[in-house]
Design a protein around this motif. Structure first.
Motif, PDB file in Angstrom:
ATOM      1  N   TYR A  20       0.769  -1.236   0.040  1.00 21.83           N
ATOM      2  CA  TYR A  20      -0.179  -0.054  -0.062  1.00 21.83           C
ATOM      3  C   TYR A  20       1.076   1.344   0.021  1.00 21.83           C
ATOM      4  N   ALA A  21       2.121   1.166   1.057  1.00 20.47           N
ATOM      5  CA  ALA A  21       2.721   2.437   0.875  1.00 20.47           C
ATOM      6  C   ALA A  21       3.470   2.638  -0.177  1.00 20.47           C
ATOM      7  N   ALA A  22       4.060   1.596  -0.887  1.00 19.63           N
ATOM      8  CA  ALA A  22       4.855   1.753  -2.239  1.00 19.63           C
ATOM      9  C   ALA A  22       3.716   2.261  -3.231  1.00 19.63           C
ATOM     10  N   LEU A  23       2.662   1.832  -3.351  1.00 22.42           N
ATOM     11  CA  LEU A  23       1.717   2.170  -4.530  1.00 22.42           C
ATOM     12  C   LEU A  23       1.488   3.487  -4.230  1.00 22.42           C
ATOM     13  N   THR A  24       1.296   4.076  -2.975  1.00 22.26           N
ATOM     14  CA  THR A  24       0.892   5.428  -2.590  1.00 22.26           C
ATOM     15  C   THR A  24       2.040   6.337  -3.023  1.00 22.26           C
ATOM     16  N   LEU A  25       3.116   6.086  -2.599  1.00 22.16           N
ATOM     17  CA  LEU A  25       4.160   7.047  -2.855  1.00 22.16           C
ATOM     18  C   LEU A  25       4.886   7.059  -4.318  1.00 22.16           C
ATOM     19  N   GLN A  36      -8.194  12.947  -2.896  1.00 25.90           N
ATOM     20  CA  GLN A  36      -7.128  11.781  -3.202  1.00 25.90           C
ATOM     21  C   GLN A  36      -7.764  11.040  -4.068  1.00 25.90           C
ATOM     22  N   CYS A  37      -6.971  10.534  -4.849  1.00 31.06           N
ATOM     23  CA  CYS A  37      -7.288   9.380  -5.962  1.00 31.06           C
ATOM     24  C   CYS A  37      -5.986   8.395  -6.015  1.00 31.06           C
ATOM     25  N   ARG A  38      -6.125   7.390  -5.121  1.00 28.61           N
ATOM     26  CA  ARG A  38      -5.101   6.465  -4.647  1.00 28.61           C
ATOM     27  C   ARG A  38      -5.266   5.062  -5.306  1.00 28.61           C
ATOM     28  N   ILE A  39      -4.026   4.736  -6.321  1.00 26.65           N
ATOM     29  CA  ILE A  39      -4.507   3.409  -6.773  1.00 26.65           C
ATOM     30  C   ILE A  39      -4.271   2.191  -5.927  1.00 26.65           C
ATOM     31  N   SER A  64       1.811   5.908   4.705  1.00 22.68           N
ATOM     32  CA  SER A  64       2.022   6.555   3.713  1.00 22.68           C
ATOM     33  C   SER A  64       1.898   8.083   4.034  1.00 22.68           C
ATOM     34  N   ASN A  65       0.665   8.213   4.731  1.00 24.89           N
ATOM     35  CA  ASN A  65       0.567   9.693   5.256  1.00 24.89           C
ATOM     36  C   ASN A  65       1.673  10.403   5.955  1.00 24.89           C
ATOM     37  N   LEU A  66       2.169   9.385   7.096  1.00 19.72           N
ATOM     38  CA  LEU A  66       3.288  10.038   7.699  1.00 19.72           C
ATOM     39  C   LEU A  66       4.589  10.795   6.694  1.00 19.72           C
TER      40      LEU A  66
END
Length: 218
Positions: A20-25, A36-39, A64-66
């Motif tokens: 999740y973190a990798a796809l967000t960043l 926000q539009c997160r894959i 991710s938000n941090l």
């Protein structure tokens, strides 16, 4: 029943959080902002297959938000640290709850196609919401989210109640499933009839509700 070891559960949750973190960043521009539009949110479907995805997704969103806050890419600031993981957690919990409800219905009716949609439960919920929404909006009263939830719950219980009532006379599970399909079509027909005489605003509100949204979480 074979249970999964805690180590395996923790490993799965950690892997999902990292994904999740990798796809967000990977795409920070659409992932952070007021809208926000997160894959990475597509990973919430994993809650249907494994319970470890639920905490993993929430932790991944928090991480991710941090990182986004530390990069200065998140204009929502500290608020996103709280409400962002809550929205993701709610979506994951709902996905898991839907899979559990489908499993319970399939086990009860001994039929692999039994589901809230096939048995008319979803159609009954939409019918009561449409009646309440159109009736109240025609009088200038706007339904709250809680009111819609109560109306949907009442409709779902009524549809399921009719199916269980028919079980007194229909002892074959396959016939019960067919009766649920018939109830679903009847509810859908009445809903379409109500919508035919509704105003454009009522139709739009009902359509938006039926599509579903987690925007109320934030």
């Amino acid at each position: 029943m074979k249970t999964q070891s805690p180590v395996r559960t923790l490993a799965q949750a950690g892997l999902i959080a990292a994904m999740y973190a990798a796809l967000t960043l990977l795409l920070p521009a659409p992932s952070f902002g007021i809208v926000q539009c997160r894959i990475s949110e597509m990973l919430t479907i994993l809650a249907v297959f494994t319970p470890s995805a639920i905490p993993g997704l929430a932790v991944g969103c928090l991480v991710s938000n941090l990182v986004g806050l530390g990069m200065g890419a998140n204009p929502a600031g500290a608020w996103d640290l709280l409400f962002g993981p809550l929205a993701t957690l709610a979506a994951a919990l709902l996905g898991g709850a839907l899979s559990v409800s489908g499993f319970l219905l399939q086990a009860f009716f001994a039929n692999p196609i039994a589901s809230p949609f096939v048995l008319g439960i979803s159609s009954g919920a939409k019918l009561t919401v449409s009646l309440a929404m159109v009736g109240l909006l025609s009088r200038g009263v706007v339904m709250s989210s809680g009111g819609m939830i109560l109306a949907a719950f009442a409709g779902a219980m009524l549809s399921m109640g009719f199916v269980l009532l028919l079980s007194k006379w229909l002892h074959q599970m396959s016939l019960l499933v067919v009766s649920g399909v018939m109830i679903g079509y009847l509810c859908s027909a009445v809903t379409e009839f109500v919508v035919t005489f509704a105003s454009d605003a009522n139709i739009v509100n009902l359509h938006n509700w039926s599509m579903g949204s987690f925007s109320g979480m934030t």
